[in-house]
Write an enzyme that holds these catalytic residues in place. Sequence first.
Site, mmCIF file in Angstrom:
data_model
loop_
_atom_site.group_PDB
_atom_site.id
_atom_site.type_symbol
_atom_site.label_atom_id
_atom_site.label_comp_id
_atom_site.label_asym_id
_atom_site.label_seq_id
_atom_site.Cartn_x
_atom_site.Cartn_y
_atom_site.Cartn_z
ATOM 1 N N HIS A 255 -1.054 -0.209 -9.490
ATOM 2 C CA HIS A 255 -1.171 -0.943 -8.880
ATOM 3 C C HIS A 255 -2.186 -1.945 -9.749
ATOM 4 C CE1 HIS A 255 -3.507 -0.843 -4.588
ATOM 5 N NE2 HIS A 255 -3.099 -2.044 -4.875
ATOM 6 N N ARG B 96 0.919 -0.969 -0.059
ATOM 7 C CA ARG B 96 -0.385 -0.272 0.241
ATOM 8 C C ARG B 96 1.001 1.141 0.143
ATOM 9 N NH1 ARG B 96 -3.303 -2.837 -1.847
ATOM 10 N NH2 ARG B 96 -5.314 -3.056 -0.356
ATOM 11 N N GLU C 85 -3.281 7.714 -5.149
ATOM 12 C CA GLU C 85 -3.572 7.310 -6.236
ATOM 13 C C GLU C 85 -4.463 7.209 -7.106
ATOM 14 O OE1 GLU C 85 -3.413 2.149 -5.519
ATOM 15 O OE2 GLU C 85 -1.768 2.465 -4.681
HETATM 16 C C1 DGY Z 1 -5.079 -6.433 -2.444
HETATM 17 O O1 DGY Z 1 -6.419 -7.161 -3.265
HETATM 18 O O2 DGY Z 1 -5.041 -6.160 -1.802
HETATM 19 C C2 DGY Z 1 -4.554 -5.838 -4.153
HETATM 20 O O3 DGY Z 1 -4.264 -4.396 -3.605
HETATM 21 C C3 DGY Z 1 -5.265 -5.521 -4.982
HETATM 22 O O4 DGY Z 1 -5.329 -6.482 -5.812
#
Ligand code: DGY
Length: 331
Positions: A287, A239, A268
């Site tokens: 992402h 993240r 983002e």
């Molecule tokens: C998640 O699943 O948390 C990812 O960041 C996106 O697939």
Amino acid sequence: MGRPKVFVTRIIPEIGLAKVREVCDTEVWTDPLPPPYEVIRQKVADCDGLLSLLTDRIDAALLDAAPRLKVVSNYAVGFNNIDVAAATQRGICVGNTPGVLTDATADMAFCLLIAAARRLVEGHLYTLSGKWKTWEPLGHLGQDLVGRTLGIVGMGRIGFAMAKRCHGGWGMRILYHDVYKNEKAEQELEARQVDLDTLLRESDFVSVHTDLNEKTRGMFGAEQFRKMKRTAVFINTARGPLHDQKALYEALRDGVIFAAGLDVTDPEPPLPDDPLLQLPNVIIAPHIASATVGTRNAMAVIAADNLIAGVQGRDLPAWVNPEVASRRRKP
Ligand code: DGY
């Protein structure tokens, strides 16, 4: 009793949507951009279930506007977009999609590691710009991978899968930092659990795989980058807010660390005038770590199964807050 009513905040793979439609009266938000917060709040007012994405903020105020809501099924393994404590308090189940995206995410972390260490995107842009005139003995020098040290921050499923790739394929020594001991990593990968400072000091590559929560937010700032080797490569596929983006920019600009590979940013997408976007030694993917056909289909199936189980009052296959079981809202 009528069919349960659910709101799905984006178009997800049909294999999941078809399952949901079979059981529920389903409204899907079909715009390419996420529904605004206020729209979700209005939509859930008479819903039994909500299938959300990591881009949707699901907080206490939104849950208060949904008196019939029994389940929030997140189409992601991460659930930092949801106030889970508030959901539990209100008797609402929360589901996520663990397991199925482990390999795809670890592949992306490794892809970023090797691309950043070997300056691949910089080289590609150099070729496209017409600057490539001859083979350069001193140009484009990157970092070796074999036998180096990888520091994993957060040795869960994805951290383990990344460590396995690097240990098995490249003979890397594995250090990890986690609140939990990972016996499997220690036995199979000879991984060693260390404090964060040791990991930062000794690692050639630092790869982040931890949850985002109030303890981990901003855990990589100027001080942490200063403790890393000047040749180090920083990878974040977890993240964006785990790193302080301005501090990361400064560390990359000033040669405090060698390079970074990011699949996540804060915010983002990054703001158009974010100076990070101008640096040659950072690679930023939008992402996409879980973005393979097979993985996204598998995520859609789990998210659908969680949603359906939630509205029917059954155990969720992937249940973030099983402690809600005894006082969950009844169908
Ligand atoms: C998640 O699943 O948390 C990812 O960041 C996106 O697939």
